[in-house]
Design a protein around this motif. Sequence first.
Motif, short mmCIF file in Angstrom:
data_model
loop_
_atom_site.label_atom_id
_atom_site.label_comp_id
_atom_site.label_asym_id
_atom_site.label_seq_id
_atom_site.Cartn_x
_atom_site.Cartn_y
_atom_site.Cartn_z
N VAL A 17 0.93 -1.19 -0.10
CA VAL A 17 -0.11 0.01 0.15
C VAL A 17 0.79 1.35 0.03
CG1 VAL A 17 -1.91 1.20 1.46
CG2 VAL A 17 -1.91 -1.27 1.22
N ALA A 18 0.53 2.03 -0.95
CA ALA A 18 1.46 3.38 -1.30
C ALA A 18 0.48 4.24 -0.46
CB ALA A 18 1.81 3.84 -2.34
N THR A 19 0.84 5.08 0.92
CA THR A 19 0.22 6.01 1.40
C THR A 19 0.96 7.32 2.41
OG1 THR A 19 -1.75 6.33 3.28
CG2 THR A 19 0.06 4.45 3.64
N HIS A 20 0.17 8.17 2.36
CA HIS A 20 0.76 9.48 3.11
C HIS A 20 -0.36 9.07 4.65
CE1 HIS A 20 3.36 11.03 0.31
NE2 HIS A 20 2.77 10.63 -0.43
N ASP A 21 -1.21 8.60 4.81
CA ASP A 21 -1.99 8.51 5.68
C ASP A 21 -1.52 7.60 7.16
OD1 ASP A 21 -4.08 7.90 7.54
OD2 ASP A 21 -5.49 8.01 5.98
N ASP A 22 -1.36 8.40 8.35
CA ASP A 22 -0.61 7.82 9.42
C ASP A 22 -1.40 6.84 9.98
OD1 ASP A 22 1.66 9.51 9.11
OD2 ASP A 22 0.85 10.86 10.50
N TYR A 23 -2.87 6.84 9.81
CA TYR A 23 -3.60 5.97 10.32
C TYR A 23 -3.32 4.44 9.58
CZ TYR A 23 -7.69 2.82 11.32
OH TYR A 23 -8.44 1.90 11.68
N VAL A 24 -3.35 4.58 8.19
CA VAL A 24 -3.28 3.40 7.29
C VAL A 24 -1.84 2.83 7.83
CG1 VAL A 24 -3.04 2.67 5.12
CG2 VAL A 24 -4.71 4.20 5.65
N THR A 25 -0.80 3.53 7.93
CA THR A 25 0.59 3.16 8.35
C THR A 25 0.52 2.39 9.63
OG1 THR A 25 1.43 4.93 7.01
CG2 THR A 25 2.85 3.84 8.68
N SER A 26 -0.28 2.93 10.61
CA SER A 26 -0.11 2.39 11.87
C SER A 26 -0.98 1.02 11.90
CB SER A 26 -1.20 3.37 12.81
OG SER A 26 -2.51 3.25 12.68
N LEU A 27 -1.56 0.74 10.80
CA LEU A 27 -2.20 -0.64 10.98
C LEU A 27 -1.15 -1.74 10.46
CD1 LEU A 27 -5.69 0.23 9.50
CD2 LEU A 27 -5.22 -0.30 11.82
N ALA A 28 -0.16 -1.41 9.71
CA ALA A 28 0.76 -2.37 9.06
C ALA A 28 1.68 -3.02 9.75
CB ALA A 28 1.59 -1.57 8.18
N SER A 29 1.93 -4.13 9.64
CA SER A 29 2.82 -5.09 10.58
C SER A 29 4.43 -4.66 9.89
CB SER A 29 2.85 -6.42 10.46
OG SER A 29 2.92 -6.93 9.08
N ARG A 30 4.45 -4.04 8.98
CA ARG A 30 5.90 -3.38 8.17
C ARG A 30 5.64 -2.29 7.41
NH1 ARG A 30 9.77 -6.97 4.22
NH2 ARG A 30 11.59 -5.37 4.54
N VAL A 31 6.66 -1.50 7.67
CA VAL A 31 6.40 -0.10 6.71
C VAL A 31 7.94 0.29 6.30
CG1 VAL A 31 6.34 2.28 7.13
CG2 VAL A 31 4.51 0.96 8.38
N ILE A 32 7.85 0.30 5.01
CA ILE A 32 9.08 0.78 4.41
C ILE A 32 9.09 2.01 3.95
CG2 ILE A 32 10.72 0.25 2.34
CD1 ILE A 32 9.76 -2.92 2.64
N ALA A 33 9.59 3.13 4.32
CA ALA A 33 9.36 4.57 3.75
C ALA A 33 10.79 4.94 2.88
CB ALA A 33 9.86 5.48 5.17
N VAL A 34 10.19 5.53 1.75
CA VAL A 34 10.86 6.02 0.56
C VAL A 34 10.97 7.49 0.72
CG1 VAL A 34 11.12 5.74 -1.85
CG2 VAL A 34 10.58 3.66 -0.40
N ARG A 35 11.74 8.18 0.38
CA ARG A 35 11.97 9.44 0.17
C ARG A 35 12.94 9.75 -0.88
NH1 ARG A 35 12.43 11.16 5.11
NH2 ARG A 35 10.44 11.39 5.51
N ASP A 36 12.19 10.56 -1.85
CA ASP A 36 13.01 10.98 -2.95
C ASP A 36 13.78 9.72 -3.65
OD1 ASP A 36 12.63 13.75 -2.66
OD2 ASP A 36 14.18 14.10 -1.35
N GLY A 37 12.94 8.82 -3.64
CA GLY A 37 13.46 7.39 -4.66
C GLY A 37 14.64 6.75 -3.72
N HIS A 38 14.61 6.94 -2.48
CA HIS A 38 15.83 6.39 -1.48
C HIS A 38 15.01 5.72 -0.39
CE1 HIS A 38 19.06 7.85 -4.02
NE2 HIS A 38 18.40 8.92 -3.67
#
Length: 55
Positions: A17-38
């Motif tokens: 899931v690609a999101t900017h929503d903190d609520y959706v992120t809080s539901l995940a068991s894993r979060v991979i954050a990407v900024r400026d392609g990195h």
Amino acid sequence: MSLVKQLNREQGVTFIVATHDDYVTSLASRVIAVRDGHLVEDTASPQGIVQEAIA
């Protein structure tokens, strides 16, 4: 989101899931954050609650 969580828990289905929503992120068991392609963070949480991404 409840259907997504149910399918993951009961059938082992993985969702990306690609999101900017903190609520959706809080539901995940894993979060991979990407900024400026990195990759800037790869956080796993057994409880499904993930801390805020690196600023």
